[in-house]
Write an enzyme that holds these catalytic residues in place. Structure first.
Site, PDB file in Angstrom:
ATOM      1  N   LYS A   9     -73.758  16.662 -29.781  1.00  0.00           N
ATOM      2  CA  LYS A   9     -74.571  15.514 -30.163  1.00  0.00           C
ATOM      3  C   LYS A   9     -75.441  15.023 -28.999  1.00  0.00           C
ATOM      4  O   LYS A   9     -75.255  15.437 -27.856  1.00  0.00           O
ATOM      5  CB  LYS A   9     -73.654  14.398 -30.652  1.00  0.00           C
ATOM      6  N   TYR A  49     -75.303  14.016 -43.300  1.00  0.00           N
ATOM      7  CA  TYR A  49     -74.350  12.912 -43.465  1.00  0.00           C
ATOM      8  C   TYR A  49     -74.337  12.341 -44.889  1.00  0.00           C
ATOM      9  O   TYR A  49     -73.923  11.203 -45.098  1.00  0.00           O
ATOM     10  CB  TYR A  49     -74.680  11.792 -42.473  1.00  0.00           C
ATOM     11  N   PHE A  57     -71.437   2.336 -41.792  1.00  0.00           N
ATOM     12  CA  PHE A  57     -71.809   2.989 -40.526  1.00  0.00           C
ATOM     13  C   PHE A  57     -72.862   4.080 -40.692  1.00  0.00           C
ATOM     14  O   PHE A  57     -73.270   4.704 -39.711  1.00  0.00           O
ATOM     15  CB  PHE A  57     -70.558   3.581 -39.857  1.00  0.00           C
ATOM     16  N   ARG A  86     -61.813  22.318 -34.632  1.00  0.00           N
ATOM     17  CA  ARG A  86     -61.405  20.918 -34.787  1.00  0.00           C
ATOM     18  C   ARG A  86     -60.274  20.572 -33.819  1.00  0.00           C
ATOM     19  O   ARG A  86     -60.230  19.482 -33.260  1.00  0.00           O
ATOM     20  CB  ARG A  86     -60.976  20.625 -36.228  1.00  0.00           C
ATOM     21  N   THR A  92     -61.344  12.291 -33.911  1.00  0.00           N
ATOM     22  CA  THR A  92     -62.643  11.609 -33.994  1.00  0.00           C
ATOM     23  C   THR A  92     -62.721  10.446 -33.014  1.00  0.00           C
ATOM     24  O   THR A  92     -63.736  10.258 -32.344  1.00  0.00           O
ATOM     25  CB  THR A  92     -62.884  11.107 -35.434  1.00  0.00           C
ATOM     26  N   ARG A 103     -63.016  15.841 -26.705  1.00  0.00           N
ATOM     27  CA  ARG A 103     -63.113  14.380 -26.784  1.00  0.00           C
ATOM     28  C   ARG A 103     -62.072  13.692 -25.918  1.00  0.00           C
ATOM     29  O   ARG A 103     -62.347  12.651 -25.320  1.00  0.00           O
ATOM     30  CB  ARG A 103     -62.983  13.925 -28.240  1.00  0.00           C
ATOM     31  N   ASN A 113     -69.025  10.439 -29.626  1.00  0.00           N
ATOM     32  CA  ASN A 113     -67.879  11.294 -29.337  1.00  0.00           C
ATOM     33  C   ASN A 113     -68.241  12.758 -29.067  1.00  0.00           C
ATOM     34  O   ASN A 113     -67.425  13.648 -29.243  1.00  0.00           O
ATOM     35  CB  ASN A 113     -66.825  11.168 -30.444  1.00  0.00           C
ATOM     36  N   HIS A 116     -69.755  17.389 -33.081  1.00  0.00           N
ATOM     37  CA  HIS A 116     -69.428  17.470 -34.512  1.00  0.00           C
ATOM     38  C   HIS A 116     -68.943  18.879 -34.785  1.00  0.00           C
ATOM     39  O   HIS A 116     -69.506  19.847 -34.273  1.00  0.00           O
ATOM     40  CB  HIS A 116     -70.659  17.196 -35.381  1.00  0.00           C
ATOM     41  N   GLU A 127     -73.275  22.949 -44.173  1.00  0.00           N
ATOM     42  CA  GLU A 127     -73.940  22.506 -42.942  1.00  0.00           C
ATOM     43  C   GLU A 127     -74.745  23.637 -42.302  1.00  0.00           C
ATOM     44  O   GLU A 127     -75.850  23.407 -41.807  1.00  0.00           O
ATOM     45  CB  GLU A 127     -72.919  21.943 -41.976  1.00  0.00           C
TER      46      GLU A 127
END
Length: 135
Positions: A9, A49, A57, A86, A92, A103, A113, A116, A127
């Site tokens: 990100k 998203y 949010f 993951r 998250t 993270r 964070n 993704h 995606e």
């Protein structure tokens, strides 16, 4: 080969952490099949998203992911690549992410964070289609 989508990100790019993140992915034994540094536009962010549209949010997510360049990648592995990633990425909320995860080691705030990762094979397919439609 099983594929999943990973996004370093804007905060990861701004902080100069992309190299460390890619290194962790590659050291895990996964392979970068496609990558592009790009500023994600609002339309693409909205498609990405879409499941969060209408949530309180949502606007923050779109504003954040479109604010500056992100590294968008397709990552390949031998099976259940999304699960491997993951786990590597961590929870998250970075305050709950285990040490040793991306993270857990490098992020502090849930809103920023760093990474993704697709959360299922179906999400990965959707995606990848959004970001790499010709792959």
């Amino acid at each position: 080969m099983d594929r999943t989508l990973v996004i370093c990100k804007p905060d990861a790019v701004e902080r100069g952490l992309v190299g460390q993140i890619v290194d962790r992915i590659e050291r895990k034994g996964l392979k970068i099949a496609a990558a592009e540094l790009r500023t994600i536009d609002k339309e693409t962010a909205g498609r990405h998203y879409a499941e969060h549209d209408g949530k309180p949010f949502y606007d923050e997510l779109v504003t954040f992911i479109t604010r500056s360049p992100a590294l968008v990648m397709v990552v390949e592995g031998p099976g259940d690549t999304f699960k491997v990633l993951r786990t590597l990425i961590g929870a998250t909320n970075p305050k709950e992410a285990a040490p040793g995860t991306i993270r857990g080691d490098l992020a502090i705030e849930t809103g920023e964070n760093l990474v993704h990762g697709s959360d299922s094979p179906e999400s990965a397919e959707r995606e990848i289609g959004i970001f790499f439609p010709n792959l």
